[in-house]
Design a protein around this motif. Structure first.
Motif, PDB file in Angstrom:
ATOM      1  N   PRO A 193      14.305   4.572  -0.480  1.00  0.00           N
ATOM      2  CA  PRO A 193      12.968   4.104  -0.101  1.00  0.00           C
ATOM      3  C   PRO A 193      12.338   4.883   1.044  1.00  0.00           C
ATOM      4  CG  PRO A 193      14.655   2.480   0.458  1.00  0.00           C
ATOM      5  CD  PRO A 193      15.314   3.499  -0.401  1.00  0.00           C
ATOM      6  N   GLU A 194      13.127   5.290   2.027  1.00  0.00           N
ATOM      7  CA  GLU A 194      12.566   6.056   3.149  1.00  0.00           C
ATOM      8  C   GLU A 194      12.085   7.420   2.677  1.00  0.00           C
ATOM      9  OE1 GLU A 194      13.849   7.458   7.677  1.00  0.00           O
ATOM     10  OE2 GLU A 194      15.139   6.115   6.515  1.00  0.00           O
ATOM     11  N   SER A 195      12.881   8.075   1.829  1.00  0.00           N
ATOM     12  CA  SER A 195      12.475   9.371   1.286  1.00  0.00           C
ATOM     13  C   SER A 195      11.269   9.215   0.369  1.00  0.00           C
ATOM     14  CB  SER A 195      13.637  10.007   0.515  1.00  0.00           C
ATOM     15  OG  SER A 195      14.733  10.244   1.362  1.00  0.00           O
ATOM     16  N   ARG A 196      11.214   8.100  -0.345  1.00  0.00           N
ATOM     17  CA  ARG A 196      10.076   7.882  -1.239  1.00  0.00           C
ATOM     18  C   ARG A 196       8.783   7.750  -0.451  1.00  0.00           C
ATOM     19  NH1 ARG A 196       6.762   8.710  -3.865  1.00  0.00           N
ATOM     20  NH2 ARG A 196       5.991   7.799  -5.810  1.00  0.00           N
ATOM     21  N   ALA A 243     -13.239   7.026  21.701  1.00  0.00           N
ATOM     22  CA  ALA A 243     -14.137   7.202  20.552  1.00  0.00           C
ATOM     23  C   ALA A 243     -13.380   7.425  19.250  1.00  0.00           C
ATOM     24  CB  ALA A 243     -15.079   8.371  20.810  1.00  0.00           C
ATOM     25  N   LEU A 244     -12.104   7.820  19.331  1.00  0.00           N
ATOM     26  CA  LEU A 244     -11.335   8.081  18.122  1.00  0.00           C
ATOM     27  C   LEU A 244     -10.763   6.824  17.484  1.00  0.00           C
ATOM     28  CD1 LEU A 244      -9.330  11.348  18.873  1.00  0.00           C
ATOM     29  CD2 LEU A 244     -10.938  10.976  17.018  1.00  0.00           C
ATOM     30  N   ALA A 245     -10.918   5.689  18.129  1.00  0.00           N
ATOM     31  CA  ALA A 245     -10.339   4.457  17.615  1.00  0.00           C
ATOM     32  C   ALA A 245     -10.802   4.158  16.200  1.00  0.00           C
ATOM     33  CB  ALA A 245     -10.663   3.285  18.546  1.00  0.00           C
ATOM     34  N   SER A 246     -12.058   4.442  15.894  1.00  0.00           N
ATOM     35  CA  SER A 246     -12.571   4.153  14.556  1.00  0.00           C
ATOM     36  C   SER A 246     -11.879   5.005  13.500  1.00  0.00           C
ATOM     37  CB  SER A 246     -14.082   4.380  14.512  1.00  0.00           C
ATOM     38  OG  SER A 246     -14.399   5.732  14.839  1.00  0.00           O
ATOM     39  N   ALA A 247     -11.523   6.251  13.832  1.00  0.00           N
ATOM     40  CA  ALA A 247     -10.832   7.118  12.879  1.00  0.00           C
ATOM     41  C   ALA A 247      -9.439   6.582  12.565  1.00  0.00           C
ATOM     42  CB  ALA A 247     -10.735   8.539  13.432  1.00  0.00           C
ATOM     43  N   PHE A 248      -8.765   6.017  13.575  1.00  0.00           N
ATOM     44  CA  PHE A 248      -7.435   5.465  13.367  1.00  0.00           C
ATOM     45  C   PHE A 248      -7.482   4.291  12.390  1.00  0.00           C
ATOM     46  CE2 PHE A 248      -4.334   6.914  16.822  1.00  0.00           C
ATOM     47  CZ  PHE A 248      -4.963   8.162  16.968  1.00  0.00           C
ATOM     48  N   ALA A 249      -8.594   3.588  12.342  1.00  0.00           N
ATOM     49  CA  ALA A 249      -8.702   2.401  11.489  1.00  0.00           C
ATOM     50  C   ALA A 249      -8.983   2.736  10.032  1.00  0.00           C
ATOM     51  CB  ALA A 249      -9.792   1.480  12.019  1.00  0.00           C
ATOM     52  N   LYS A 250      -9.268   3.997   9.716  1.00  0.00           N
ATOM     53  CA  LYS A 250      -9.649   4.384   8.346  1.00  0.00           C
ATOM     54  C   LYS A 250      -8.474   5.055   7.643  1.00  0.00           C
ATOM     55  CE  LYS A 250     -14.461   5.069   9.776  1.00  0.00           C
ATOM     56  NZ  LYS A 250     -15.562   6.051   9.971  1.00  0.00           N
ATOM     57  N   GLY A 251      -7.371   4.349   7.571  1.00  0.00           N
ATOM     58  CA  GLY A 251      -6.167   4.933   7.000  1.00  0.00           C
ATOM     59  C   GLY A 251      -5.718   4.261   5.721  1.00  0.00           C
ATOM     60  N   THR A 252      -4.651   4.805   5.170  1.00  0.00           N
ATOM     61  CA  THR A 252      -4.039   4.285   3.953  1.00  0.00           C
ATOM     62  C   THR A 252      -2.733   3.594   4.302  1.00  0.00           C
ATOM     63  OG1 THR A 252      -4.987   6.027   2.568  1.00  0.00           O
ATOM     64  CG2 THR A 252      -3.034   4.907   1.725  1.00  0.00           C
ATOM     65  N   MET A 253      -2.557   2.363   3.849  1.00  0.00           N
ATOM     66  CA  MET A 253      -1.321   1.627   4.027  1.00  0.00           C
ATOM     67  C   MET A 253      -0.467   1.835   2.777  1.00  0.00           C
ATOM     68  SD  MET A 253      -0.113  -0.478   6.505  1.00  0.00           S
ATOM     69  CE  MET A 253      -1.446  -1.467   7.177  1.00  0.00           C
ATOM     70  N   ILE A 254       0.788   2.182   2.976  1.00  0.00           N
ATOM     71  CA  ILE A 254       1.711   2.410   1.865  1.00  0.00           C
ATOM     72  C   ILE A 254       2.900   1.475   2.026  1.00  0.00           C
ATOM     73  CG2 ILE A 254       3.136   4.092   0.637  1.00  0.00           C
ATOM     74  CD1 ILE A 254       1.451   6.291   1.890  1.00  0.00           C
ATOM     75  N   THR A 255       3.216   0.729   0.989  1.00  0.00           N
ATOM     76  CA  THR A 255       4.403  -0.122   1.001  1.00  0.00           C
ATOM     77  C   THR A 255       5.376   0.364  -0.065  1.00  0.00           C
ATOM     78  OG1 THR A 255       3.330  -1.692  -0.501  1.00  0.00           O
ATOM     79  CG2 THR A 255       3.190  -2.152   1.854  1.00  0.00           C
ATOM     80  N   VAL A 256       6.656   0.348   0.274  1.00  0.00           N
ATOM     81  CA  VAL A 256       7.725   0.674  -0.672  1.00  0.00           C
ATOM     82  C   VAL A 256       8.615  -0.559  -0.762  1.00  0.00           C
ATOM     83  CG1 VAL A 256       9.605   2.244  -1.255  1.00  0.00           C
ATOM     84  CG2 VAL A 256       7.619   3.102   0.007  1.00  0.00           C
ATOM     85  N   THR A 257       8.580  -1.215  -1.898  1.00  0.00           N
ATOM     86  CA  THR A 257       9.277  -2.486  -2.064  1.00  0.00           C
ATOM     87  C   THR A 257      10.123  -2.463  -3.329  1.00  0.00           C
ATOM     88  OG1 THR A 257       7.425  -3.449  -3.287  1.00  0.00           O
ATOM     89  CG2 THR A 257       7.399  -3.694  -0.897  1.00  0.00           C
ATOM     90  N   ARG A 258      10.724  -3.577  -3.602  1.00  0.00           N
ATOM     91  CA  ARG A 258      11.561  -3.710  -4.790  1.00  0.00           C
ATOM     92  C   ARG A 258      10.750  -3.505  -6.057  1.00  0.00           C
ATOM     93  NH1 ARG A 258      15.488  -8.831  -6.320  1.00  0.00           N
ATOM     94  NH2 ARG A 258      16.043  -8.123  -8.415  1.00  0.00           N
TER      95      ARG A 258
END
Length: 815
Positions: A568-571, A800-815
């Protein structure tokens, strides 16, 4: 080719470097035999080793207490206390014992193992007094708050569950528990889950008071300091701590093994894994040196540093065990009492286990029944001597080895080991093989593919060493201007084909490290989009190493995509790479950069490199970079299903940011530090310290020199995944709703500059840092230049960069 022109260029550059830095004092190799050992009246052992190669200091405090000192029902107690010891003390509240080190530009670590618990830190030399005060507080004034127990319990369990996705780790614990019937070396370091869940506050406090005493401790200090001043300061800080008895070694003698012992496990896996354990001599045994040579003859060794052994040394193809099975490795860690020698490997899912065991035993029998020929013995001895050099390449390495072996009551053994190894005879090797490697003395463990017993083991095991990746007079060391630190000065030149070469002469260790950097879409080390063909060597082996590097480069190619990883970590890393983008290799066999550091001559090295690489086509330094415009938006969230039970899921988050040569890149790195760095930052404190949701958060600024991304990643128990996702989003959003304070931004600046001074000492670290800087910036920069650049970044630019940090992709690796 005009060799004179190349040499003249080097000479001019070197002269310019010396002109900038001033006269560089003569340096000497880091020699453990130069250390002084003294004892305070309360029993504390103090080891000092002065080395002025780098303006840094390393402090190691070791306690002679580990898993061997735990009782049934309280396994994992030593490790749990180690976690609590990275929180607060009387003078460093909150998480001050670690956050203070981060703030001054240092780094800390620690681990618990069978014989010891150890803490170590490295920082710019002017902060040595702070490091010593922290260790004095840790020894006698820890604040073990009952209110922190549940959060830390969660972090410990998260760490344990992170190991359970690896069959080899689970098998190791079962193997050791079967190998030892009576001796507490059978305890796994992290403990049993039910024990961890039931540890009480009073258990931790009692364990601390009993074992964290001066007579049970070693303090080792290495680096650039005045020995007289530091000796006096240690006496002042530690000398008044109450004298109490040291922890004795376990008195249980392991019963004589009279037959093979076996353990058979099953669970999700694509192949079989096996481990074979034999009893092996302790570090203080007269057989220790001979067994090291035996290990090398059988498969190979990696010195005697527990930090660098990495749970096994791959077997050489020309060794006695070479080819006996797949993925073979041997492991022989130094210990206070007789421990184990382990042979591990893998086999196909349908492999005949008895046949694999028989072939390995046939090879071992050769060591018992025949003497190694003279040439074989000589080669093994030389390899061991090389590895002993590689064991100590930094002040942190030196402090660790001094404290570790003194903690085993075997410091004299370590210091004499090169001479002792040279005296080993063929008869000695056969004798120890016959004594320790009898077939009836084996403990054999197998892990076979099969169904998991459930979503996760109800009482999982995990024995990996647990690494925490941490008023009065003061020592007068003087302030160090970061632009004038007396570190080795790099020499920059080009081969006749234009390939840039960075060379740094450093005799901290009698060794060197060569990196040939090649554009590669599938690699992220040490720089995204580049592969590093690495060689570590002794100076006398330079010609052979260069020949090997040329052959490796000629055979180098990007292999086919192996498909989704089953780990999962490598994935998760694969998902990061897919989003950040992969570029095909554009110029096969062509280096874009060569970096070397160590005990080498720049002029001689340049001639040798030009002879070896000068006729090759040069890769365009930007050939591996993305030519299209950098991505401006991260994709939608991604949920990856592994299709099998997981002891621990993975959570990742990434978003595009300015590249290293773009305005805003330094502001981005400052804001990332404020959000997350190792175990700390706003997110680290919220997730680890306050809630115990995870063990560690990996946070990185990644760039190929043009585009850049920030990634955050952490393992998390599946039932806590939703809470961690919400916490990620809320803490990232809080960067905008509660903007970073001036104090937070100032601390971030100090940390980045301090790490520029103290982070890279070993030849491996130096070459990695220099390769990264060259590809990112097209040049090397001094800590002073970095300080100037960071000082130009306003606090408002960071916020001022705080808004850029909020525009990300969340990735989950689960069963």
């Amino acid at each position: 080719m005009n060799r004179r022109r190349i040499k003249l260029s080097v000479a001019r550059i070197l002269a310019a470097c010396l002109a900038v830095s001033g006269t560089v004092a003569a340096r000497a190799e880091l020699d453990l035999r130069s250390a002084t050992v003294n004892h305070l009246d309360n029993g504390l052992t103090v080891i000092l080793l002065v080395d002025r190669n780098f303006p840094v200091v390393s402090v190691q405090s070791l306690y002679r207490v580990g898993a061997r000192d735990e009782t049934t029902g309280q396994t994992g107690l030593a490790h749990f206390l180690e976690h609590m010891a990275f929180r607060a003390s009387a003078s460093f509240p909150g998480t001050g014992v670690v956050s203070e080190i981060y703030a001054l530009g240092g780094e800390w670590h620690g681990y618990t193992w069978i014989d010891q618990t150890t803490y170590f830190a490295t920082a710019p030399k002017e902060h040595l007094d702070t490091l010593l005060r922290i260790e004095a507080e840790r020894m006698s004034r820890l604040t073990i708050d009952a209110a922190d127990m549940e959060a830390e319990r969660g972090a410990v369990l998260a760490e344990m569950h992170g190991y359970e996705n690896d069959p080899s780790t689970v098998l190791f614990d079962a193997l050791l528990f079967t190998s030892f019937l009576g001796h507490p070396y059978r305890n796994n370091t992290i403990g049993w889950q039910s024990d961890i869940e039931n540890l009480r506050h009073e258990d931790v406090v009692a364990f601390y008071k009993r074992h964290y005493v001066p007579a049970n401790a070693v303090i080792a200090v290495t680096g650039d300091f005045d020995a007289g001043d530091v000796s006096g300061r240690i006496a002042e800080l530690f000398g008044k701590i109450e004298q109490r008895p040291a922890t004795p070694l376990p008195h249980t003698i392991e019963p004589l093994q009279t037959g093979v012992r076996r353990v058979q496990l099953s669970g999700p896996a694509e192949s079989k894994h096996f481990k074979i354990a034999y009893r092996a001599p302790s570090a203080s045994s007269a057989d220790f040196a001979a067994f090291l040579v035996l290990q090398d003859w059988l498969g190979g060794g990696s010195g005697v540093s527990f930090l660098q052994n990495d749970w096994g040394t791959p077997v050489r193809h020309d060794a006695l065990l070479g080819g006996a099975a797949d993925d073979l490795a041997t492991w022989f860690p130094p210990s206070a009492q007789d421990y184990v020698f382990v042979i591990s490997g893998s086999a196909a899912a349908d492999a005949d286990q008895a046949a694999v065991e028989a072939e390995i035993e046939r090879r071992i029998a050769i060591a018992r029944e025949t003497l190694p020929v003279a040439g074989t013995l000589d080669a093994s001895v030389e390899r061991i001597l090389d590895e002993l050099v590689f064991d100590v390449e930094t002040t942190e390495d030196a402090a660790h080895q001094l404290a570790f072996f003194d903690g085993l009551d075997a410091l004299d053994v370590l210091l004499a080991l090169p001479e002792t190894v040279r005296t080993v005879t063929p008869e000695d090797i056969q004798r120890v093989a016959r004594r320790y490697l009898k077939p009836e003395l084996r403990t054999i463990g197998w892990w076979s593919p099969g169904e998991a017993p459930g979503d996760a083991p109800s009482d999982p095991v995990a024995a990996k060493v647990t690494a925490e990746w941490p008023p009065g007079s003061t020592i007068s060391t003087g302030k160090v201007r970061p632009d004038l630190v007396p570190v080795p000065q790099p020499v920059i030149a080009r081969l006749r084909n234009g390939i840039p070469v960075i060379m740094t002469a450093s005799d901290l260790s009698s060794s060197a490290w060569l990196r040939v950097i090649v554009p590669n879409s599938n690699s992220d080390s040490p720089v995204r989009g580049h592969a590093s063909l690495d060689s570590r060597f002794r100076p006398d082996d330079m010609a052979a190493v260069l020949q090997h590097a040329v052959r490796t480069l000629a055979a180098f190619e990007e292999g086919p995509d192996s498909g989704p990883s089953t780990d999962p970590e490598s994935r998760l890393e694969q998902a990061f790479a897919d989003i950040m983008g992969r570029q095909p290799l554009t110029q096969k066999y062509s280096p874009s950069l060569i970096v070397i550091a160590g005990d080498v001559s720049a002029d001689q090295m340049l001639d040798a490199l030009d002879e070896s690489f000068g006729a090759l086509p040069s890769a365009n330094p930007t050939s591996s970079l993305r030519q299209e415009a950098p991505a401006t938006k991260a994709p939608e969230d991604i949920d990856i299903r592994m299709g099998k039970p997981l002891a621990q899921a993975q959570l990742g988050y990434l978003f595009p940011v300015p590249g290293p040569r773009d305005p805003g890149s330094n502001a981005c790195r400052l804001l990332l530090y404020i959000l997350s760095h190792h175990y700390e930052g706003r997110l680290g404190k919220a997730a680890i310290t306050d809630r115990g949701l995870v063990y560690y958060i990996d946070s990185r600024y990644r760039s190929d020199g043009q585009t850049a991304w920030v990634t955050l990643a952490s393992g998390v128990d599946p039932q806590k995944l939703d809470e961690l996702q919400q916490l990620f989003r809320s803490e990232i959003a809080r960067l905008g709703t509660e903007p970073p304070t001036a104090a937070e931004i100032a601390e971030a600046r100090n940390h980045l500059v301090g790490r520029a001074v103290s982070a890279a000492q070993s030849n491996e670290e130096l070459t990695a840092a220099q390769a990264r800087e060259w590809i990112w910036y097209g040049r090397l920069q001094t800590p002073g230049e970095l300080r100037a650049q960071l000082d130009q970044v306003s606090d408002d630019e960071v916020r001022a960069l705080a808004s850029a940090f909020a525009k990300g992709t969340m990735i989950t690796v689960t069963r």
